[in-house]
Design an enzyme around this catalytic site. Sequence first.
Site, PDB file in Angstrom:
ATOM      1  N   SER A  75      67.222  18.292  13.841  1.00 45.36           N
ATOM      2  CA  SER A  75      65.784  18.117  13.993  1.00 45.36           C
ATOM      3  C   SER A  75      65.295  16.966  13.106  1.00 45.36           C
ATOM      4  O   SER A  75      65.759  15.843  13.249  1.00 45.36           O
ATOM      5  CB  SER A  75      65.097  19.451  13.664  1.00 45.36           C
TER       6      SER A  75
ATOM      7  N   HIS B  39      66.018  17.265  19.025  1.00 47.80           N
ATOM      8  CA  HIS B  39      65.188  17.976  20.008  1.00 47.80           C
ATOM      9  C   HIS B  39      63.743  17.536  19.840  1.00 47.80           C
ATOM     10  O   HIS B  39      63.422  16.720  18.977  1.00 47.80           O
ATOM     11  CB  HIS B  39      65.345  19.503  19.885  1.00 47.80           C
TER      12      HIS B  39
END
Length: 209
Positions: A111, A136
């Site tokens: 992330s 993501h």
Amino acid sequence: MNIDNASNWDPQALGLVPMVVEQSGRGERAYDIYSRLLKERVIFLVGPVNDVTANLVVAQLLFLEAENPDKDIYFYINSPGGSVTAGMSIYDTMQFIKPDVSTLCIGQAASMGAFLLNAGAKGKRFALPNSRVMIHQPLGGFQGQASDIAIHAKEILSIRDRLNRIMAEHSGQPLERIEKDTDRDNFLSAAEAAEYGLIDKVLTRRDAA
């Protein structure tokens, strides 16, 4: 990545911090291990990205720039990600200061951790062979009136677009591919991260850099 502030995280909660004792003409001097490594221009991001950890990293980046604006800084990352706003404060500081920031993934960079790994100086972004990288889109969990939810949804989409454009710039991937590949959790090995452009090289030994 979470657009809300992550819960406070105390680096000391990792456990007992080892001390290093150095001998000098004035006698012995003891450092905690992270302070000693800071003298070698090494910074760690270990654990979630939140306001506490971001402030520590930003302060160290600024300190090392003041110490020597012409020497590289080495940024070691082992993070599951966290707050977007906290992470962007680190990102902006990395781009703002004069020294090159070399990034190295140890363990995982997921992330916002992956975003910061990718944001290192071109040619100086590395990962160890068994580390993992995950990219993501940002996460949001706002609750409230419908009109407020709509406002926050618009903000999340704006943040997603901004993050994707920055990652496209640093990785060299087309924006359309970044948008597709970050639509869901996307896990990459160190070798796959290098092929994708998130890092420049997988390191097996220190002298391989």
